[in-house]
Design a protein around this motif. Structure first.
Motif, PDB file in Angstrom:
ATOM      1  N   GLU A 156     -31.860  15.130  19.347  1.00  0.00           N
ATOM      2  CA  GLU A 156     -31.596  13.986  18.479  1.00  0.00           C
ATOM      3  C   GLU A 156     -32.910  13.369  17.995  1.00  0.00           C
ATOM      4  OE1 GLU A 156     -28.734  13.163  17.389  1.00  0.00           O
ATOM      5  OE2 GLU A 156     -27.516  14.465  18.656  1.00  0.00           O
ATOM      6  N   ARG A 158     -34.862  10.508  15.033  1.00  0.00           N
ATOM      7  CA  ARG A 158     -34.676   9.398  14.094  1.00  0.00           C
ATOM      8  C   ARG A 158     -36.042   8.933  13.579  1.00  0.00           C
ATOM      9  NH1 ARG A 158     -34.158   6.634  19.153  1.00  0.00           N
ATOM     10  NH2 ARG A 158     -35.408   4.725  19.262  1.00  0.00           N
ATOM     11  N   GLU A 160     -37.939   5.525  12.166  1.00  0.00           N
ATOM     12  CA  GLU A 160     -37.814   4.068  12.146  1.00  0.00           C
ATOM     13  C   GLU A 160     -38.911   3.485  11.257  1.00  0.00           C
ATOM     14  OE1 GLU A 160     -37.466   1.903  15.748  1.00  0.00           O
ATOM     15  OE2 GLU A 160     -35.711   3.021  16.464  1.00  0.00           O
ATOM     16  N   VAL A 169     -33.374   2.538  10.262  1.00  0.00           N
ATOM     17  CA  VAL A 169     -33.298   3.718  11.124  1.00  0.00           C
ATOM     18  C   VAL A 169     -32.571   4.827  10.376  1.00  0.00           C
ATOM     19  CG1 VAL A 169     -32.473   4.666  13.304  1.00  0.00           C
ATOM     20  CG2 VAL A 169     -33.275   2.290  13.196  1.00  0.00           C
ATOM     21  N   HIS A 171     -31.275   8.696  10.943  1.00  0.00           N
ATOM     22  CA  HIS A 171     -31.028   9.702  11.975  1.00  0.00           C
ATOM     23  C   HIS A 171     -31.099  11.121  11.394  1.00  0.00           C
ATOM     24  CE1 HIS A 171     -29.758   6.813  15.091  1.00  0.00           C
ATOM     25  NE2 HIS A 171     -29.243   6.118  14.089  1.00  0.00           N
TER      26      HIS A 171
END
Length: 268
Positions: A156, A158, A160, A169, A171
């Motif tokens: 995972e 992301r 920011e 944010v 993803h």
């Protein structure tokens, strides 16, 4: 030996000599052509190396304005030597998400499996992300990739982007494969969906509009050890809606689900 026989012998020797010279010329031409080809290849490699070596973090000019947030998934491949290579780290923050705050120059932090990466990106013109340092604007070195401590398969990720009183944010996913991993690359619209228009419009109305048995097909392909890569001409701004369609709407249909895999959008 008569004079006539001597003339015939001389003519025969001359023909052999001419053939030998022609063969030599042909071989020489091939060698020269090969050398020229090698020279062109060497020159191209040098230009590519120099362009990467000269990257100084400057923002690219004349880029398309990003209206909505989005990001490509990243494919990382581990070679047999152990070295890592990846596709580009492509992301953007849309103008609609920063109407009252300037995007350009904002720092972008990358998180993988909730751990912040050492390297940082910046928001350039049009809202596109670029690395501040490294081999290229959207390229991580093998050493930087190694520091991410990726696990095999899905990770995972992301981006920011911090503002004064808030943060945006975005993803995405990072997939780590070995170099001998078997992959199947598929388009989305017209291949999984029944048509381009239906695939992009009907899901907003709660209608899946996929080809009959296509989910079952990819489900079984995945179970046979192949990994699916989803390639689409859709823009990054359609990131969220596209992934919701693939990995939420096309799940558990008669016991079959579209398998997880990297989704690569058009960066423009």
């Amino acid at each position: 030996m008569t004079v006539q026989m001597m003339r015939k012998s001389a003519k025969g020797s001359l023909k052999v000599a001419i053939k030998t010279v022609r063969k030599a010329e042909t071989v020489t031409t091939k060698v020269l052509t090969h050398e020229r080809t090698k020279h062109v290849v060497r020159s191209a490699k040098t230009r590519i190396h120099n362009s990467l070596a000269e990257y100084d973090g400057s923002c690219e000019e004349k880029v398309t304005e990003a209206l909505a947030n989005g990001a490509n998934d990243v494919i990382v491949v581990r070679k047999s030597s152990g070295q890592l290579y990846s596709t580009g780290w492509v992301g953007q923050i849309g103008k609609l998400h920063s109407l009252f705050q300037s995007r350009k120059g904002r720092e972008v932090t990358i998180f993988v499996n909730s751990v912040p990466a050492r390297v940082r990106m910046t928001v350039c013109g049009g809202g596109k992300f670029q690395f501040l340092h490294g081999p290229g604007p959207r390229t991580l070195s093998a050493e930087d990739l190694e520091e991410l401590n990726l696990k095999p398969g899905l990770n995972e990720g992301r981006y920011e982007v911090s503002f004064l009183f808030s943060s945006e944010v975005i993803h995405f996913s990072v997939f780590l494969y070995d170099e001998d991993q078997k992959l199947v690359v598929t388009d989305i619209d017209g291949t999984i969906t029944k048509s381009d228009i239906r695939g992009q419009v009907l899901p907003h109305l709660g209608i899946t509009s996929q080809h009959k048995d296509v989910v079952e097909l990819f489900h079984k392909i995945d179970k046979n050890g192949y990994r699916i890569v989803y390639l689409t001409a859709r823009s990054l701004a359609q990131d969220e809606g596209t992934k919701d369609y693939l990995f939420e709407m096309l799940q558990n249909l008669d016991g079959y689900s579209l398998p997880p895999g990297p989704v690569l959008f058009s960066p423009t």
